[in-house]
Design a protein around this motif. Structure first.
Motif, short mmCIF file in Angstrom:
data_model
loop_
_atom_site.label_atom_id
_atom_site.label_comp_id
_atom_site.label_asym_id
_atom_site.label_seq_id
_atom_site.Cartn_x
_atom_site.Cartn_y
_atom_site.Cartn_z
N VAL A 112 0.83 -1.23 0.00
CA VAL A 112 0.00 0.00 0.00
C VAL A 112 0.86 1.28 0.00
N SER A 117 1.81 2.62 -3.34
CA SER A 117 0.80 3.18 -4.24
C SER A 117 1.07 4.66 -4.53
N GLY A 145 0.15 3.86 -8.95
CA GLY A 145 -1.27 3.88 -8.59
C GLY A 145 -1.92 2.50 -8.53
N ASN A 154 -2.89 0.67 -5.40
CA ASN A 154 -4.05 1.12 -4.63
C ASN A 154 -5.07 0.01 -4.41
N ARG A 198 -5.64 -1.69 -1.16
CA ARG A 198 -6.38 -1.04 -0.08
C ARG A 198 -7.75 -1.68 0.11
#
Ligand code: 57M
Length: 358
Positions: A7, A10, A14, A17, A20
């Protein structure tokens, strides 16, 4: 650990992500636990056979002599897979995840000691009922006490089908929740008497509670569906995913004719943790519907034993728990198992319908 490792990345990439999302991690927790149990299952079976951890079969009751020597304590592999998978995929800063792992391990240790005395030490009685109950009460007592001290957790009770009835049990919630955990643990233990009979409804129950706990932890969904919101509890969905995966992987080997039994290490830990998850999700009473098969099995024992005592030796069922009654009526084992699975699916669907029937 994957969560904590990926995480933060990220910020650079991206795509990370996605780690999450609880739903994404729950699916991977399921797959991880499933692969671990399927791959490591044969090794555990061979090892248990080598150290002669075979099941002793009682001579009274339905004929199970052909199962003598089947390795037991298969709950060890369920435990290992669930724990590894949860540690990999869950957010380990979440208190509810740790409490759930504590309950799962604590009840597992009680079951392990019982199995160890019975199977390794070859003393057929195992732990005394008082010691077993004492161990279960201790684990449940610690977990529930820590839980109700959490500021975000409330001691109110949800009543299925009635959205506006939420009595606050206050300190009485402690003995009540302990009863839920211990009752559920013993209910699964009593049910675990035919191949796949306990793990089938357990998979269904864990899947069903995965949904309930996700909703309870999601403020908007909880508000929309009018269920009690417990901030942070949604992370336990990852544990439920691991439970479903490990359950399916174990069923691979426990399906009729079973190559391995789960033992008390499996049945006590699975039952205890299912009870705890229902408490976390604030769906304690709904557990009686989701785990309907475990409830029927337990009720059959209570009725049979009470009637046996008061009538001076008469019986309601040919033998309790209920699955023995059907076996003695001549119904084939595989048919009883599949019919109990169908029943558990129907009960789970009924429980899910309470989200709308309010
Ligand atoms: C343990 N254990 C299985 C396996 C499994 C109060 C009374 C109703 C208690 C009850 C009892 O002792 N229940 C709890 C049930 C045993 O399985 C082992 O135990 C672990 C779970 N704890 O993982 O290691 C046997 O079950 C069979 N089995 C399978 N496939 C599986 O995947 O076939 C288990 C898993 C295994 C295997 O045969 O050996 C068990 O049933 O013992 N007691 C009973 O259930 C007894 N019922 C009884 O006495 N009823 C009386 C009333 C008045 C109490 C009555 O109705 O008259 C019966 N148990 C057995 N034979 N085995 C009596 C006859």
């Amino acid at each position: 650990m994957i969560y904590h490792f990926l995480v933060p990345l990220s910020a650079q990439l991206g795509a990370f992500n996605v780690f999450r999302y609880i739903t994404f991690r729950s699916i991977y927790a399921l797959l991880t636990a499933l692969v671990l149990t399927i791959v490591l299952g044969p090794m555990l079976i061979r090892w248990l056979q080598k150290i002669k951890c075979g099941q002793y079969i009682r001579e009274d009751g339905p004929q199970h002599q052909c199962k003598a020597g089947t390795p037991t304590m298969g709950g060890l592999i369920i435990g290992m897979a669930v724990m590894c998978s949860t540690l990999l995929w869950a957010d380990l800063t979440n208190i509810y995840v740790w409490l759930t792992m504590f309950v799962f391990t604590g009840f597992g240790v009680v079951g392990f000691v019982d199995d160890y005395i019975k199977v390794v030490k070859k003393r057929n009685k195992g732990l005394s009922p008082a010691a077993k109950l004492g161990g279960q009460l201790l684990v449940a007592g610690i977990a529930v006490s820590l839980l109700i001290m959490e500021p975000a957790y409330s001691t109110t009770l949800s009543v299925p089908f009635f959205k506006n009835i939420n009595p606050d049990l206050g300190w009485f919630y402690l003995p009540f929740a302990i009863f839920v955990l211990v009752g559920s643990s013993n209910g699964v233990n009593l049910t675990d008497g035919l191949d796949g009979l306990a793990i089938g409804p357990m998979i269904v129950g864990a899947g069903c509670f995965a949904l309930f706990i996700y909703v309870a932890g999601h403020s908007e969904m909880a508000g929309y569906l009018k269920v009690t919101h417990v901030p942070g509890v949604g992370e336990v969905t990852v544990f439920c995913g691991a439970l479903v995966g490990a359950g399916l992987g174990f069923l691979w080997y426990n399906a009729y004719p079973a190559q391995i039994f789960m033992g008390d290490v499996g049945s006590l830990s699975l039952g205890g943790v299912l009870g705890f998850i229902s408490v976390l999700a604030k769906q304690e009473l709904l557990l009686t519907i989701v785990g309907g098969v475990f409830v029927f099995e337990t009720l059959s024992v209570i009725l049979q034993v009470s009637y046996f005592k008061f009538s001076g030796g008469k019986r309601i069922f040919r033998m309790a728990p209920l699955h023995h009654h059907f076996e003695l009526k001549g119904i084939p084992e595989s048919k009883i198992i599949i019919r109990f699975w169908i029943l558990s699916l129907l009960m789970a669907l009924m429980a899910l319908s309470t989200l709308k029937l309010r």
